[in-house]
Design a protein around this motif. Structure first.
Motif, PDB file in Angstrom:
ATOM      1  N   GLY A 127       0.816  -1.209   0.000  1.00  0.00           N
ATOM      2  CA  GLY A 127       0.000   0.000   0.000  1.00  0.00           C
ATOM      3  C   GLY A 127       0.851   1.261   0.000  1.00  0.00           C
ATOM      4  O   GLY A 127       0.553   2.226  -0.712  1.00  0.00           O
ATOM      5  N   ALA A 128       1.911   1.265   0.787  1.00  0.00           N
ATOM      6  CA  ALA A 128       2.813   2.415   0.822  1.00  0.00           C
ATOM      7  C   ALA A 128       3.510   2.599  -0.524  1.00  0.00           C
ATOM      8  O   ALA A 128       3.656   3.725  -1.021  1.00  0.00           O
ATOM      9  CB  ALA A 128       3.840   2.241   1.930  1.00  0.00           C
ATOM     10  N   VAL A 129       3.921   1.494  -1.140  1.00  0.00           N
ATOM     11  CA  VAL A 129       4.575   1.567  -2.453  1.00  0.00           C
ATOM     12  C   VAL A 129       3.606   2.079  -3.509  1.00  0.00           C
ATOM     13  O   VAL A 129       3.954   2.943  -4.324  1.00  0.00           O
ATOM     14  CB  VAL A 129       5.164   0.189  -2.843  1.00  0.00           C
ATOM     15  N   VAL A 130       2.377   1.577  -3.491  1.00  0.00           N
ATOM     16  CA  VAL A 130       1.378   2.021  -4.467  1.00  0.00           C
ATOM     17  C   VAL A 130       1.069   3.501  -4.268  1.00  0.00           C
ATOM     18  O   VAL A 130       0.908   4.235  -5.244  1.00  0.00           O
ATOM     19  CB  VAL A 130       0.105   1.154  -4.369  1.00  0.00           C
ATOM     20  N   ASN A 131       0.976   3.951  -3.028  1.00  0.00           N
ATOM     21  CA  ASN A 131       0.746   5.369  -2.774  1.00  0.00           C
ATOM     22  C   ASN A 131       1.874   6.210  -3.352  1.00  0.00           C
ATOM     23  O   ASN A 131       1.630   7.250  -3.965  1.00  0.00           O
ATOM     24  CB  ASN A 131       0.610   5.624  -1.273  1.00  0.00           C
ATOM     25  N   PHE A 132       3.113   5.788  -3.151  1.00  0.00           N
ATOM     26  CA  PHE A 132       4.253   6.514  -3.699  1.00  0.00           C
ATOM     27  C   PHE A 132       4.195   6.541  -5.225  1.00  0.00           C
ATOM     28  O   PHE A 132       4.416   7.578  -5.842  1.00  0.00           O
ATOM     29  CB  PHE A 132       5.570   5.883  -3.233  1.00  0.00           C
ATOM     30  N   ILE A 133       3.904   5.391  -5.817  1.00  0.00           N
ATOM     31  CA  ILE A 133       3.818   5.335  -7.285  1.00  0.00           C
ATOM     32  C   ILE A 133       2.706   6.252  -7.785  1.00  0.00           C
ATOM     33  O   ILE A 133       2.884   6.995  -8.754  1.00  0.00           O
ATOM     34  CB  ILE A 133       3.605   3.890  -7.758  1.00  0.00           C
ATOM     35  N   TYR A 134       1.560   6.227  -7.111  1.00  0.00           N
ATOM     36  CA  TYR A 134       0.415   7.038  -7.530  1.00  0.00           C
ATOM     37  C   TYR A 134       0.699   8.536  -7.404  1.00  0.00           C
ATOM     38  O   TYR A 134       0.333   9.310  -8.263  1.00  0.00           O
ATOM     39  CB  TYR A 134      -0.813   6.668  -6.694  1.00  0.00           C
ATOM     40  N   SER A 135       1.359   8.932  -6.318  1.00  0.00           N
ATOM     41  CA  SER A 135       1.551  10.358  -6.079  1.00  0.00           C
ATOM     42  C   SER A 135       2.818  10.927  -6.705  1.00  0.00           C
ATOM     43  O   SER A 135       2.862  12.122  -7.004  1.00  0.00           O
ATOM     44  CB  SER A 135       1.539  10.650  -4.580  1.00  0.00           C
ATOM     45  N   GLU A 136       3.844  10.120  -6.918  1.00  0.00           N
ATOM     46  CA  GLU A 136       5.121  10.632  -7.417  1.00  0.00           C
ATOM     47  C   GLU A 136       5.463  10.151  -8.828  1.00  0.00           C
ATOM     48  O   GLU A 136       5.801  10.950  -9.693  1.00  0.00           O
ATOM     49  CB  GLU A 136       6.256  10.219  -6.463  1.00  0.00           C
ATOM     50  N   VAL A 137       5.380   8.864  -9.053  1.00  0.00           N
ATOM     51  CA  VAL A 137       5.861   8.287 -10.309  1.00  0.00           C
ATOM     52  C   VAL A 137       4.848   8.449 -11.437  1.00  0.00           C
ATOM     53  O   VAL A 137       5.205   8.846 -12.548  1.00  0.00           O
ATOM     54  CB  VAL A 137       6.229   6.796 -10.112  1.00  0.00           C
ATOM     55  N   LEU A 138       3.592   8.166 -11.170  1.00  0.00           N
ATOM     56  CA  LEU A 138       2.570   8.196 -12.210  1.00  0.00           C
ATOM     57  C   LEU A 138       2.399   9.570 -12.845  1.00  0.00           C
ATOM     58  O   LEU A 138       2.318   9.664 -14.077  1.00  0.00           O
ATOM     59  CB  LEU A 138       1.245   7.665 -11.659  1.00  0.00           C
ATOM     60  N   PRO A 139       2.351  10.677 -12.086  1.00  0.00           N
ATOM     61  CA  PRO A 139       2.243  11.978 -12.740  1.00  0.00           C
ATOM     62  C   PRO A 139       3.416  12.279 -13.674  1.00  0.00           C
ATOM     63  O   PRO A 139       3.233  12.862 -14.744  1.00  0.00           O
ATOM     64  CB  PRO A 139       2.197  12.977 -11.582  1.00  0.00           C
ATOM     65  N   THR A 140       4.609  11.866 -13.278  1.00  0.00           N
ATOM     66  CA  THR A 140       5.775  12.068 -14.140  1.00  0.00           C
ATOM     67  C   THR A 140       5.659  11.253 -15.417  1.00  0.00           C
ATOM     68  O   THR A 140       5.928  11.757 -16.520  1.00  0.00           O
ATOM     69  CB  THR A 140       7.061  11.678 -13.393  1.00  0.00           C
ATOM     70  N   LEU A 141       5.238   9.995 -15.297  1.00  0.00           N
ATOM     71  CA  LEU A 141       5.075   9.158 -16.481  1.00  0.00           C
ATOM     72  C   LEU A 141       3.980   9.692 -17.398  1.00  0.00           C
ATOM     73  O   LEU A 141       4.107   9.623 -18.625  1.00  0.00           O
ATOM     74  CB  LEU A 141       4.764   7.723 -16.076  1.00  0.00           C
ATOM     75  N   ILE A 142       2.912  10.229 -16.836  1.00  0.00           N
ATOM     76  CA  ILE A 142       1.830  10.776 -17.658  1.00  0.00           C
ATOM     77  C   ILE A 142       2.309  11.996 -18.427  1.00  0.00           C
ATOM     78  O   ILE A 142       1.925  12.209 -19.583  1.00  0.00           O
ATOM     79  CB  ILE A 142       0.601  11.095 -16.780  1.00  0.00           C
ATOM     80  N   GLU A 143       3.154  12.813 -17.815  1.00  0.00           N
ATOM     81  CA  GLU A 143       3.713  13.962 -18.525  1.00  0.00           C
ATOM     82  C   GLU A 143       4.641  13.532 -19.647  1.00  0.00           C
ATOM     83  O   GLU A 143       4.645  14.131 -20.723  1.00  0.00           O
ATOM     84  CB  GLU A 143       4.474  14.866 -17.555  1.00  0.00           C
TER      85      GLU A 143
END
Length: 69
Positions: free
Chosen positions: A19-35
């Motif tokens: 859950g902590a890893v998914v939260n990090f991916i959702y809040s930090e990694v995913l926005p960067t990948l979407i850009e």
């Protein structure tokens, strides 16, 4: 009973970490990948792929928790 409780505790710890890893991916990694890759993450098949992967993992966890006969 003690063994089941320890297995349940291990699943709880693993679930917390995931859950902590998914939260990090959702809040930090995913926005960067979407850009960086807006075409890929705008595609509908990506969403359905994630949904299928989630259902597959959920099914495996349910199967693993079934009592042995």
């Amino acid at each position: 009973m003690g063994k089941r409780l320890s297995v349940l505790g291990i699943f709880a710890i693993i679930g917390f970490i995931l859950g902590a890893v998914v939260n990090f991916i959702y809040s930090e990694v995913l926005p960067t990948l979407i850009e960086v890759f807006p075409q890929i993450f705008g595609a509908q098949w990506v969403l359905w792929g994630f949904a299928g992967a989630f259902l597959s993992v959920l099914g495996c966890l349910i199967y693993a928790m079934l009592p042995e006969e």
